[in-house]
Design a protein around this motif. Structure first.
Motif, PDB file in Angstrom:
ATOM      1  N   ASP A  93       0.837  -1.206   0.000  1.00 48.92           N
ATOM      2  CA  ASP A  93       0.000   0.000   0.000  1.00 48.92           C
ATOM      3  C   ASP A  93       0.870   1.255   0.000  1.00 48.92           C
ATOM      4  O   ASP A  93       0.514   2.269  -0.586  1.00 48.92           O
ATOM      5  N   THR A  94       2.009   1.179   0.714  1.00 46.69           N
ATOM      6  CA  THR A  94       2.871   2.366   0.831  1.00 46.69           C
ATOM      7  C   THR A  94       4.328   1.996   0.567  1.00 46.69           C
ATOM      8  O   THR A  94       4.728   0.833   0.692  1.00 46.69           O
ATOM      9  N   MET A  95       5.126   3.014   0.244  1.00 47.40           N
ATOM     10  CA  MET A  95       6.553   2.821   0.025  1.00 47.40           C
ATOM     11  C   MET A  95       7.223   2.372   1.327  1.00 47.40           C
ATOM     12  O   MET A  95       8.164   1.585   1.322  1.00 47.40           O
ATOM     13  N   GLU A  96       6.713   2.850   2.462  1.00 48.39           N
ATOM     14  CA  GLU A  96       7.296   2.457   3.744  1.00 48.39           C
ATOM     15  C   GLU A  96       7.184   0.944   3.941  1.00 48.39           C
ATOM     16  O   GLU A  96       8.127   0.282   4.358  1.00 48.39           O
ATOM     17  N   GLN A  97       6.019   0.390   3.611  1.00 47.69           N
ATOM     18  CA  GLN A  97       5.830  -1.059   3.733  1.00 47.69           C
ATOM     19  C   GLN A  97       6.827  -1.789   2.823  1.00 47.69           C
ATOM     20  O   GLN A  97       7.391  -2.811   3.198  1.00 47.69           O
ATOM     21  N   ALA A  98       7.033  -1.230   1.615  1.00 46.89           N
ATOM     22  CA  ALA A  98       7.964  -1.870   0.669  1.00 46.89           C
ATOM     23  C   ALA A  98       9.380  -1.859   1.245  1.00 46.89           C
ATOM     24  O   ALA A  98      10.077  -2.874   1.242  1.00 46.89           O
ATOM     25  N   LEU A  99       9.783  -0.712   1.791  1.00 48.09           N
ATOM     26  CA  LEU A  99      11.134  -0.615   2.366  1.00 48.09           C
ATOM     27  C   LEU A  99      11.296  -1.551   3.561  1.00 48.09           C
ATOM     28  O   LEU A  99      12.349  -2.165   3.751  1.00 48.09           O
ATOM     29  N   ASP A 100      10.229  -1.708   4.355  1.00 43.03           N
ATOM     30  CA  ASP A 100      10.296  -2.641   5.491  1.00 43.03           C
ATOM     31  C   ASP A 100      10.567  -4.072   5.022  1.00 43.03           C
ATOM     32  O   ASP A 100      11.147  -4.877   5.761  1.00 43.03           O
ATOM     33  N   ARG A 101      10.139  -4.384   3.797  1.00 44.51           N
ATOM     34  CA  ARG A 101      10.295  -5.746   3.261  1.00 44.51           C
ATOM     35  C   ARG A 101      11.537  -5.893   2.386  1.00 44.51           C
ATOM     36  O   ARG A 101      11.747  -6.917   1.760  1.00 44.51           O
ATOM     37  N   ALA A 102      12.335  -4.848   2.326  1.00 47.61           N
ATOM     38  CA  ALA A 102      13.547  -4.865   1.487  1.00 47.61           C
ATOM     39  C   ALA A 102      14.779  -4.679   2.356  1.00 47.61           C
ATOM     40  O   ALA A 102      15.722  -3.977   1.972  1.00 47.61           O
ATOM     41  N   GLY A 103      14.741  -5.272   3.524  1.00 47.88           N
ATOM     42  CA  GLY A 103      15.884  -5.145   4.437  1.00 47.88           C
ATOM     43  C   GLY A 103      15.533  -4.359   5.682  1.00 47.88           C
ATOM     44  O   GLY A 103      16.369  -4.035   6.499  1.00 47.88           O
ATOM     45  N   GLY A 104      14.242  -4.040   5.830  1.00 49.54           N
ATOM     46  CA  GLY A 104      13.812  -3.328   7.037  1.00 49.54           C
ATOM     47  C   GLY A 104      13.442  -4.328   8.126  1.00 49.54           C
ATOM     48  O   GLY A 104      13.915  -5.458   8.137  1.00 49.54           O
ATOM     49  N   LYS A 105      12.488  -3.941   8.957  1.00 49.96           N
ATOM     50  CA  LYS A 105      12.197  -4.769  10.140  1.00 49.96           C
ATOM     51  C   LYS A 105      11.460  -6.063   9.776  1.00 49.96           C
ATOM     52  O   LYS A 105      11.343  -6.960  10.590  1.00 49.96           O
ATOM     53  N   VAL A 106      10.980  -6.151   8.500  1.00 54.52           N
ATOM     54  CA  VAL A 106      10.252  -7.374   8.147  1.00 54.52           C
ATOM     55  C   VAL A 106      11.183  -8.345   7.402  1.00 54.52           C
ATOM     56  O   VAL A 106      10.818  -9.463   7.122  1.00 54.52           O
ATOM     57  N   GLY A 107      12.385  -7.914   7.097  1.00 56.33           N
ATOM     58  CA  GLY A 107      13.312  -8.787   6.375  1.00 56.33           C
ATOM     59  C   GLY A 107      13.468  -8.361   4.931  1.00 56.33           C
ATOM     60  O   GLY A 107      13.012  -7.293   4.535  1.00 56.33           O
ATOM     61  N   ASN A 108      14.129  -9.196   4.125  1.00 57.55           N
ATOM     62  CA  ASN A 108      14.372  -8.866   2.725  1.00 57.55           C
ATOM     63  C   ASN A 108      13.723  -9.918   1.834  1.00 57.55           C
ATOM     64  O   ASN A 108      14.179 -11.065   1.768  1.00 57.55           O
ATOM     65  N   LYS A 109      12.655  -9.513   1.167  1.00 56.30           N
ATOM     66  CA  LYS A 109      11.921 -10.472   0.332  1.00 56.30           C
ATOM     67  C   LYS A 109      12.752 -10.929  -0.873  1.00 56.30           C
ATOM     68  O   LYS A 109      12.502 -11.973  -1.458  1.00 56.30           O
ATOM     69  N   GLY A 110      13.728 -10.128  -1.264  1.00 56.23           N
ATOM     70  CA  GLY A 110      14.613 -10.540  -2.357  1.00 56.23           C
ATOM     71  C   GLY A 110      15.467 -11.716  -1.940  1.00 56.23           C
ATOM     72  O   GLY A 110      15.633 -12.682  -2.685  1.00 56.23           O
ATOM     73  N   GLY A 111      15.967 -11.667  -0.716  1.00 55.91           N
ATOM     74  CA  GLY A 111      16.747 -12.779  -0.167  1.00 55.91           C
ATOM     75  C   GLY A 111      15.901 -14.029  -0.029  1.00 55.91           C
ATOM     76  O   GLY A 111      16.331 -15.139  -0.349  1.00 55.91           O
ATOM     77  N   GLU A 112      14.667 -13.846   0.430  1.00 58.12           N
ATOM     78  CA  GLU A 112      13.768 -15.003   0.582  1.00 58.12           C
ATOM     79  C   GLU A 112      13.474 -15.639  -0.774  1.00 58.12           C
ATOM     80  O   GLU A 112      13.422 -16.864  -0.907  1.00 58.12           O
ATOM     81  N   ALA A 113      13.324 -14.806  -1.793  1.00 63.72           N
ATOM     82  CA  ALA A 113      13.054 -15.338  -3.139  1.00 63.72           C
ATOM     83  C   ALA A 113      14.246 -16.133  -3.647  1.00 63.72           C
ATOM     84  O   ALA A 113      14.090 -17.169  -4.298  1.00 63.72           O
ATOM     85  N   ALA A 114      15.454 -15.673  -3.334  1.00 66.98           N
ATOM     86  CA  ALA A 114      16.664 -16.385  -3.768  1.00 66.98           C
ATOM     87  C   ALA A 114      16.766 -17.746  -3.092  1.00 66.98           C
ATOM     88  O   ALA A 114      17.080 -18.757  -3.736  1.00 66.98           O
ATOM     89  N   VAL A 115      16.462 -17.805  -1.804  1.00 65.10           N
ATOM     90  CA  VAL A 115      16.519 -19.091  -1.093  1.00 65.10           C
ATOM     91  C   VAL A 115      15.461 -20.047  -1.641  1.00 65.10           C
ATOM     92  O   VAL A 115      15.705 -21.237  -1.832  1.00 65.10           O
ATOM     93  N   THR A 116      14.293 -19.498  -1.962  1.00 60.63           N
ATOM     94  CA  THR A 116      13.239 -20.305  -2.588  1.00 60.63           C
ATOM     95  C   THR A 116      13.723 -20.867  -3.924  1.00 60.63           C
ATOM     96  O   THR A 116      13.466 -22.028  -4.256  1.00 60.63           O
ATOM     97  N   ALA A 117      14.467 -20.025  -4.674  1.00 57.33           N
ATOM     98  CA  ALA A 117      14.994 -20.467  -5.967  1.00 57.33           C
ATOM     99  C   ALA A 117      15.981 -21.618  -5.790  1.00 57.33           C
ATOM    100  O   ALA A 117      15.951 -22.597  -6.552  1.00 57.33           O
ATOM    101  N   VAL A 118      16.832 -21.540  -4.784  1.00 54.93           N
ATOM    102  CA  VAL A 118      17.799 -22.614  -4.526  1.00 54.93           C
ATOM    103  C   VAL A 118      17.056 -23.910  -4.177  1.00 54.93           C
ATOM    104  O   VAL A 118      17.326 -24.974  -4.756  1.00 54.93           O
ATOM    105  N   GLU A 119      16.100 -23.823  -3.281  1.00 56.13           N
ATOM    106  CA  GLU A 119      15.356 -25.025  -2.877  1.00 56.13           C
ATOM    107  C   GLU A 119      14.594 -25.624  -4.059  1.00 56.13           C
ATOM    108  O   GLU A 119      14.661 -26.835  -4.311  1.00 56.13           O
TER     109      GLU A 119
END
Ligand SMILES: O=c1[nH]c(NC[C@H](O)[C@H](O)[C@H](O)CO)c([N+](=O)[O-])c(=O)[nH]1
Length: 154
Positions: free
Chosen positions: A119-145
């Protein structure tokens, strides 16, 4: 019967990454997270190919080309669509979602959906290395598995 389990060590595997330039303040952070995660899971940097596209709507066509090339164990798609700032939010998200799914099922190569829909840029930043983690990293681990799992099904 068999129990097929994908591993989390990606040594020797090859990955494609497609990144949307729209909202690149965030997509760059997601890409960094993905590359860091690949590294931590034993994937050599030279075994990761990165393609930039204008926006999330363009992710599927490049992801499909990578998947069909036969060069990659899996492909990661990275994008950020922010509802508050997008008049055609549903069109972009819908196109990216169905397109990425099609690239995967049509090619038989896992294509991982690393597109933030916030909904907001803040939420996006929280998911890109903020307090919610990095969804890019999670996607990479999913790719490996998934790449590991698919290799066991062949
Ligand atoms: O990745 C995105 N693309 C966006 N639009 C561009 C779209 O992905 C295509 O590049 C464009 O429609 C040309 O095909 C966005 N907005 O419109 O806001 C967005 O938030 N995120």
């Amino acid at each position: 019967g068999e129990a097929y389990v994908g591993g989390l060590i990606g040594s020797g595997m090859k990955f494609g990454v497609v990144v949307g330039r729209f909202n690149d303040l965030v997509t760059k952070l997601l890409l960094e997270g993905a590359l860091d995660a690949f590294n931590r899971h034993g994937v050599a940097r030279e075994d990761v190919d990165v393609a930039w596209v204008p926006g999330s709507f363009e992710l599927p066509v490049v992801a499909k080309a990578m998947a069909k090339s036969g060069k990659y164990d899996a492909v990661v798609c990275i994008g950020v669509v922010v509802q508050g700032a997008t008049t055609h939010y549903d069109a972009v998200v819908g196109g990216a979602t169905s397109g990425v799914l099609n690239a995967s099922t049509d090619s038989g190569v896992p294509v991982i959906f690393g597109v933030l829909t916030c909904d907001t840029m803040e939420q996006a930043l929280d998911r890109a290395g903020g307090k919610v983690g990095n969804k890019g990293g999670e996607a990479a681990v999913t790719a490996v598995e998934m790449g590991s799992l698919m290799s066991k099904l062949r």
